[in-house]
Design an enzyme around this catalytic site. Structure first.
Site, PDB file in Angstrom:
ATOM      1  N   HIS A   1      -8.394 -18.431 -12.738  1.00 20.44           N
ATOM      2  CA  HIS A   1      -7.920 -18.829 -11.409  1.00 20.44           C
ATOM      3  C   HIS A   1      -6.583 -19.581 -11.534  1.00 20.44           C
ATOM      4  O   HIS A   1      -6.481 -20.771 -11.213  1.00 20.44           O
ATOM      5  CB  HIS A   1      -8.973 -19.718 -10.757  1.00 20.44           C
TER       6      HIS A   1
ATOM      7  N   ARG B   1     -16.548 -24.040 -14.562  1.00 20.68           N
ATOM      8  CA  ARG B   1     -15.420 -24.945 -14.328  1.00 20.68           C
ATOM      9  C   ARG B   1     -15.856 -26.393 -14.093  1.00 20.68           C
ATOM     10  O   ARG B   1     -14.992 -27.272 -13.985  1.00 20.68           O
ATOM     11  CB  ARG B   1     -14.580 -24.460 -13.134  1.00 20.68           C
TER      12      ARG B   1
ATOM     13  N   GLU C   1      -4.412 -14.252 -10.106  1.00 25.11           N
ATOM     14  CA  GLU C   1      -5.528 -14.409 -11.025  1.00 25.11           C
ATOM     15  C   GLU C   1      -5.961 -13.081 -11.645  1.00 25.11           C
ATOM     16  O   GLU C   1      -6.297 -12.149 -10.919  1.00 25.11           O
ATOM     17  CB  GLU C   1      -6.718 -15.023 -10.282  1.00 25.11           C
TER      18      GLU C   1
ATOM     19  N   ARG D   1      -8.696 -29.412  -9.285  1.00 25.28           N
ATOM     20  CA  ARG D   1      -7.898 -28.545  -8.409  1.00 25.28           C
ATOM     21  C   ARG D   1      -6.525 -28.286  -9.027  1.00 25.28           C
ATOM     22  O   ARG D   1      -5.613 -29.097  -8.955  1.00 25.28           O
ATOM     23  CB  ARG D   1      -7.740 -29.194  -7.040  1.00 25.28           C
TER      24      ARG D   1
ATOM     25  N   ASP E   1      -5.565 -14.206   0.937  1.00 21.81           N
ATOM     26  CA  ASP E   1      -6.721 -14.256   0.035  1.00 21.81           C
ATOM     27  C   ASP E   1      -7.180 -12.822  -0.190  1.00 21.81           C
ATOM     28  O   ASP E   1      -8.037 -12.307   0.514  1.00 21.81           O
ATOM     29  CB  ASP E   1      -7.829 -15.114   0.630  1.00 21.81           C
TER      30      ASP E   1
END
Length: 367
Positions: A220, A142, A324, A119, A265
């Site tokens: 990201h 990832r 991003e 994270r 978002d």
């Protein structure tokens, strides 16, 4: 012996393990070849670039162990800027300026253990961004262990004073069961002489059955900020976006810049190649430059979602912002043998906050 070539010098790497023999900085398994000097074996902590360089800058590339014994590569440049990259996830987890200040956010509760992604830093979202498909959220890249690329693409003409690492990820037989395609994903991570951080991805369709495949993608990036309420993003004004909090409904951004008072978002569409993130309190501006990535995602979970995430501190949303470089709305389609390339470069520069406006000469007119 495998060899990674950089303009001005080459690193000959031990073929064992991930491609670099573990150890503090350079060790006896790594030889340094200058373009103007004879081959020599180095036990020092740096590889010297072309001796004709007026500054004779030294590049640092260190291979060592990180959290939970995971392998990582540390890049440094002569003035003290650095970047740390974990082979787990092929993920940058730290980027520091010459003063040792951390520029990327990494949660204090981040889990460095498979299958959980790390994270923070710069996770690679491939072959799927978020839930735009049937795979696990943000895809599997990832949470895979990458390898040092034994045969990286050639360097560009202007890369002589850059420390870098080349990573590669290929399909696995287990992976083919959930995503039935074969690919090569090459990732070059470069720390420039001014501390700029560049990630260049090259994804090739290596299917042998003649089938094309489609994917979505994102870097990201978690930027570290002083206080989210004092941050603004410029360069996305008046653009259309998909709001993931409203079932991907399409809207048009209003106002002069994006500020933050609640969860956000959004996927901004057809975005410019440069975006600026202004941290008023720190008087710092992050400049994000991108190629091959038409979209830009802006995300902050705010308080309620922060508390619901096991690997995220309750109040850490105040000190991070994801902006991003991405390709989300229109998936990339590759035929067998075709290759896609997407690049992101981020830099941190001092900035003044004057009537909420950036100095365009310092940010948007410089390359």
């Amino acid at each position: 012996m495998k060899k990674i070539i950089n303009k001005g010098f080459s690193l000959s790497l031990s073929p064992s393990g991930s491609g670099i023999k573990p150890g503090a900085r350079f060790d006896s398994s790594i030889s340094v070849r200058s373009s103007t000097t004879s081959t020599a074996t180095s036990t020092a902590s740096a590889a010297e670039t072309n001796m004709n360089s007026p500054c004779r800058e030294k590049l640092f590339v260190e291979h060592c162990k990180g959290v939970n014994g995971l392998e990582k590569v540390v890049l440094r440049e002569v003035r003290g800027c650095s970047a740390e990259i974990y082979l787990y996830g092929g993920q940058v987890i730290s980027w520091k300026n010459e003063y040792g200040e951390e520029l990327l956010f990494l949660s204090s509760k981040a889990t460095f253990k498979h299958p959980k992604p790390i994270r923070g830093g710069i996770p690679i979202c491939f072959p799927q961004f978020a839930n735009h498909g049937s795979l696990e959220k943000h895809g599997f890249a990832r949470s895979r262990v990458w390898s040092i690329d034994p045969d990286p693409p050639p360097f560009s003409a202007n890369s002589s004073s850059q420390a870098c690492v080349d990573l590669i990820l290929k399909h696995s037989e287990e992976e083919v069961k959930i995503w039935p395609h074969r690919y090569e994903f090459r990732l070059r991570i470069t720390l420039g002489p001014g501390g700029d951080l560049m990630l260049t991805s090259r994804i090739r369709n290596t299917n042998t059955d003649g089938k094309s495949f489609a994917f979505t993608f994102a870097y990201h990036t978690y930027f570290a900020v002083s206080d989210i309420s004092e941050v603004r993003v410029e360069g996305l004004e008046t653009l259309d976006y998909l709001d993931n909090l409203k079932d991907k409904e399409r809207f048009t951004e209003q106002g002069d810049a994006i500020t933050f008072e609640s969860e956000v978002d959004k996927v901004y569409l057809s975005t410019p190649t440069k975006i600026a993130i202004l941290d008023h309190e720190r008087k710092r501006t992050f400049v994000l430059r991108k190629d091959g990535l038409p979209d830009a995602v802006v995300w902050n979970p705010w308080d309620k979602k922060a508390k619901a995430m096991a690997d995220f501190g309750d109040d850490e949303y105040k000190h991070m912002l994801c902006v991003e470089a991405a390709c989300v709305e229109k998936p990339i389609i590759l035929k067998p043998g075709e290759e896609w390339r997407g690049r992101q470069e981020i830099s941190a520069v001092p900035s003044s906050y004057c009537s909420g406006q950036l100095d365009p000469k310092k940010v948007f007119q410089s390359d």
